[in-house]
Design an enzyme around this catalytic site. Structure first.
Site, PDB file in Angstrom:
ATOM      1  NE  ARG A  50      67.295   5.748  87.141  1.00 57.10           N
ATOM      2  CZ  ARG A  50      66.191   5.011  87.232  1.00 57.10           C
ATOM      3  NH1 ARG A  50      65.081   5.525  87.696  1.00 57.10           N
ATOM      4  NH2 ARG A  50      66.207   3.760  86.827  1.00 57.10           N
ATOM      5  NE  ARG A  54      59.917   9.527  87.002  1.00 56.59           N
ATOM      6  CZ  ARG A  54      59.451   8.387  87.479  1.00 56.59           C
ATOM      7  NH1 ARG A  54      58.163   8.168  87.514  1.00 56.59           N
ATOM      8  NH2 ARG A  54      60.292   7.466  87.928  1.00 56.59           N
ATOM      9  NE  ARG A  63      60.766  12.067  78.255  1.00 57.00           N
ATOM     10  CZ  ARG A  63      60.335  11.067  79.016  1.00 57.00           C
ATOM     11  NH1 ARG A  63      60.973  10.761  80.099  1.00 57.00           N
ATOM     12  NH2 ARG A  63      59.283  10.358  78.671  1.00 57.00           N
ATOM     13  CG  ASP A  99      66.590   2.929  80.957  1.00 56.31           C
ATOM     14  OD1 ASP A  99      66.375   3.431  82.073  1.00 56.31           O
ATOM     15  OD2 ASP A  99      66.414   1.724  80.724  1.00 56.31           O
ATOM     16  CE1 TYR A 174      63.731  -3.916  84.811  1.00 55.16           C
ATOM     17  CE2 TYR A 174      66.124  -3.831  84.766  1.00 55.16           C
ATOM     18  CZ  TYR A 174      64.916  -3.429  85.323  1.00 55.16           C
ATOM     19  OH  TYR A 174      64.906  -2.564  86.378  1.00 55.16           O
TER      20      TYR A 174
END
Ligand code: 1CP
Length: 364
Positions: A50, A54, A63, A99, A174
């Site tokens: 990652r 962010r 973004r 992702d 998920y």
């Protein structure tokens, strides 16, 4: 399913490394590929799970106005976001910006990535009809991946690009839960209540993950990482019976193409089994020291990890001591790729990451 794109990945190039992998252009001699194939350089290569995201103001700026999934389907954005941490931190590898749910979406599964939550599935998959609606991925479903990987490998030159996919268990969690889950209870219930349906589900998802990795390798990725982030929720017995064969079906056909890294959180009890799934490099979280991980894995162990991401918000002397300890413990293995034990927390001061890269590079 068949493996539409793996033939290119498995047949690529002359064998010139101990794993039989090809030197893939200028990145073939990189510290990352060397460490991953048991030929370590003077210091461990370093990258961060990652690392794009962010924690970087330039990521947040880029973004603005686009959803996560749209960004993951736009080659210019993928390319720029992937390059940002390489420019800023001087890391030894780029990780492809995407992702784990992107290939599922590409086959028509209704999934959104909700800000502050993660992947959310429209209709959770819990019965045979839903499993049978899952179709294989073909390279034509993801032309934006091929295009972005090609551009990136050109732009990155001697810096390797790591492609990735979600492993069958983590993706299944998920799909079955419908979104992020703490205990994976419905997933475990399905696994035990209806093993035949479970295996059918993982076989299909595994085919999608395998093709997704093969597309990235065929387009020029220098290594791949299979993320089984939530496998640590399982006992060794359940992992071995219900998950391992499917992770192996993803990784084994890629043998001899590029180094394969396999990672999960809380997988200290599963390290040996995960290596058995076909990993050249085993990712280790912060709960098990790298020398202990190397001991558990035995001769020829190559490890990746494992600074506790929580320490990134501690004072620099604490971070420095912890980084030095990770590098020292990594020397017990035949190869070590420096990383965190999991992803960069979004509130991390990016300056700390840059200092860690400089520090690791000074530890020759
Ligand atoms: O709008 C945003 O910025 C959304 C945040 C975000 C980002 C930046 C998500 C949603 N995914 C990503 C990119 C991403 N995801 C990358 C590339 C960036 C990089 O590493 O530099 C990678 C490798 C992933 C992989 C991923 N997605 C994993 C495996 C890695 C891990 O952290 O364990 C998992 C489990 C996901 C699911 C997911 N996607 C996004 C979130 C917030 C989550 C986790 C949700 C949960 O806790 O269950």
């Amino acid at each position: 399913m068949t493996t539409p794109a793996t033939h290119g990945a498995t047949a690529a190039g002359p064998a010139d490394s101990p794993t039989g992998g090809p030197a893939r252009g200028p990145a073939g001699a990189s510290l990352l590929v060397r460490a991953a194939t048991g030929r370590p350089g003077p210091y461990p290569p370093v990258w961060f799970m990652r690392q794009a995201g962010r924690s970087l103001p330039e990521y947040r700026a880029l973004r603005e106005g686009s959803s996560m999934l749209d960004a993951c389907r736009t080659p210019d954005l993928i390319t720029e976001i992937t390059l940002q941490p390489v420019r800023r931190h001087g890391v030894d590898a780029a990780i492809f910006f995407s992702d784990i749910v992107v290939p599922l979406v590409a086959t028509g599964v209704g999934v959104d990535i909700v800000p502050g939550v993660g992947p959310v599935v429209d209709e959770p998959i819990r019965d045979r009809a839903a499993v049978e609606r899952l179709r294989p991925l073909t390279p034509d479903d993801v032309p934006y991946i091929t295009e972005a990987v090609r551009t990136l490998t050109r732009e990155l030159g001697s810096t390797p690009l790591i492609g990735f996919a979600g492993a069958p268990f983590t993706l299944a969690s998920y799909l079955v839960e419908g979104g992020p889950s703490r205990d994976h209870a419905r997933t475990k219930a399905l696994m035990h209540d209806d093993p035949s349906l479970w295996h059918a589900l993982l076989e299909r998802i595994g085919g999608i993950a395998r093709t997704y990795l093969a597309v990235q390798i065929d387009a020029g990725a220098s290594a791949v990482q299979l993320f089984d982030s939530w496998a640590g929720a399982l006992s060794l017995a359940d992992y071995t019976e219900f998950v391992l064969p499917h992770s192996r079906a993803v990784l084994e056909p890629l043998a001899g193409s590029v180094p394969r890294i396999h990672f999960g959180v809380g997988t200290g009890e599963l390290l040996v089994a995960m290596r058995g799934a076909g990993a050249d490099v085993v990712g280790v979280d912060w709960r098990v020291s790298l020398d202990e991980a190397a001991r558990r894995l035995g001769p020829g162990a190559i490890v990746q990890g494992n600074l506790d991401p929580a320490l990134l918000s501690a004072s620099w002397p604490v971070v420095e001591r912890a980084v030095r300890r990770v590098v020292a413990q990594g020397r017990a293995a035949d190869g070590h790729i420096f990383n965190l034990g999991h992803g960069v927390p979004p509130d991390t001061d990016p300056e700390v990451l840059t200092r860690i890269v400089e520090l690791v590079h000074s530890l020759a």
